[in-house]
Design a protein around this motif. Structure first.
Motif, PDB file in Angstrom:
ATOM      1  N   GLU A 114       0.822  -1.217   0.000  1.00 22.17           N
ATOM      2  CA  GLU A 114       0.000   0.000   0.000  1.00 22.17           C
ATOM      3  C   GLU A 114       0.857   1.269   0.000  1.00 22.17           C
ATOM      4  O   GLU A 114       0.713   2.115   0.883  1.00 22.17           O
ATOM      5  CB  GLU A 114      -0.970  -0.007   1.185  1.00 22.17           C
TER       6      GLU A 114
ATOM      7  N   GLY B 104      -1.044   4.413   0.287  1.00 23.47           N
ATOM      8  CA  GLY B 104      -2.119   4.379   1.275  1.00 23.47           C
ATOM      9  C   GLY B 104      -2.173   5.578   2.212  1.00 23.47           C
ATOM     10  O   GLY B 104      -3.231   5.926   2.711  1.00 23.47           O
TER      11      GLY B 104
ATOM     12  N   SER C 257      -2.670  -2.877  -3.109  1.00 20.83           N
ATOM     13  CA  SER C 257      -3.390  -1.609  -3.179  1.00 20.83           C
ATOM     14  C   SER C 257      -4.876  -1.800  -2.935  1.00 20.83           C
ATOM     15  O   SER C 257      -5.448  -2.832  -3.252  1.00 20.83           O
ATOM     16  CB  SER C 257      -3.168  -0.944  -4.534  1.00 20.83           C
TER      17      SER C 257
END
Ligand SMILES: Nc1ncnc2c1ncn2[C@@H]1O[C@H](COP(=O)(O)OP(=O)(O)O)[C@@H](O)[C@H]1O
Ligand SMILES: [Mg+2]
Length: 220
Positions: free
Chosen positions: A166, A169, A198
């Motif tokens: 991620e 993120g 993701s």
């Protein structure tokens, strides 16, 4: 050999909780694969197994033909440092080191003069267009800048595969898009293999292939 990574029959349990269940997968050289699935489905744990950060309860992982499941701890640490780059959602930079020192850190066990290490770090910071921040500590940098530095650090030992958990993120969508473009550029122009986790459907759709995880299993 066409595959950079081969995993067979991976299981991981924490106490009685099975988190990764019988996962087998391959990643081809130069492939950009996205791993998607709900929070808690085991994505981070699987990435840790595939990159040798954690050992599976059973099963095997090999990277470029080298098994990372049964190697000695020291051998594994050396292999990981050379062959694998890792990018985290929360950057994982060392707060007391400057940007360039963070990038140069994985060079340390290699016998290399300080000047050479700095030169290599600056080269990568230049490629990430963040060399003007080389002397700053992470606390003085934005999220996008930190992630550029983290990517530079992941690249410092010329890895063949990058794992990114991620990586966008913690970033707003514009900054996240810029980080994604860097990864795509590395994939396209250097043939780097990338496995990225993701949540973002749009980002995932732009990868070569999507692997879906559900309750610890790869479902497609
Ligand atoms: N070190 C650990 N000890 C015990 N349980 C863990 C550990 N790491 C992860 N888990 C559990 O494994 C499950 C999957 O976690 P994780 O791999 O982080 O999922 P994801 O990244 O998909 O959100 C969760 O239920 C989590 O609580
Ligand atoms: Mg996770």
């Amino acid at each position: 050999m066409n595959n950079i990574l081969t995993a067979t029959g991976l299981n991981k349990a924490f106490d009685n909780l099975e988190v990764v269940k019988d996962v087998s997968l391959t990643i081809k050289k130069g492939e950009f694969v996205c791993l998607v699935g709900k929070s808690g489905s085991g994505k981070t744990t699987l990435l840790s197994l595939l990159s040798g950060l954690e050992q599976p309860t059973s099963g095997e992982v090999s990277i470029n033909g080298t098994s990372i499941t049964n190697s000695l701890e020291n051998d594994l640490a050396l292999f990981r440092r050379k062959a694998i780059g890792f990018v985290f959602q929360s950057f994982n930079l060392i707060p007391t080191l400057s940007a360039w020192e963070n990038v140069a850190l994985p060079l340390f066990p290699v016998k290399m003069e300080k000047e050479k290490r700095q030169e290599r770090a600056m080269e990568l910071l230049g490629q990430m267009e963040i060399d003007h921040r080389a002397e700053h500590r992470p606390s003085a940098l934005s999220g996008g800048e930190k992630q550029r530095i983290a990517i530079a650090r992941a690249l410092v030992n010329y890895p063949e595969i990058i794992f990114a958990d991620e990586p966008t993120g913690n970033l707003d969508s514009e900054t996240g898009g810029a980080i994604m473009n860097i990864l795509k550029h590395l994939h396209k122009n250097r043939g780097l293999s990338i496995l990225m986790v993701s949540h973002d459907q749009e980002l995932a759709a732009s990868c070569d292939r999507i692997i879906h995880m559900k309750d610890g299993e790869v479902v497609s």
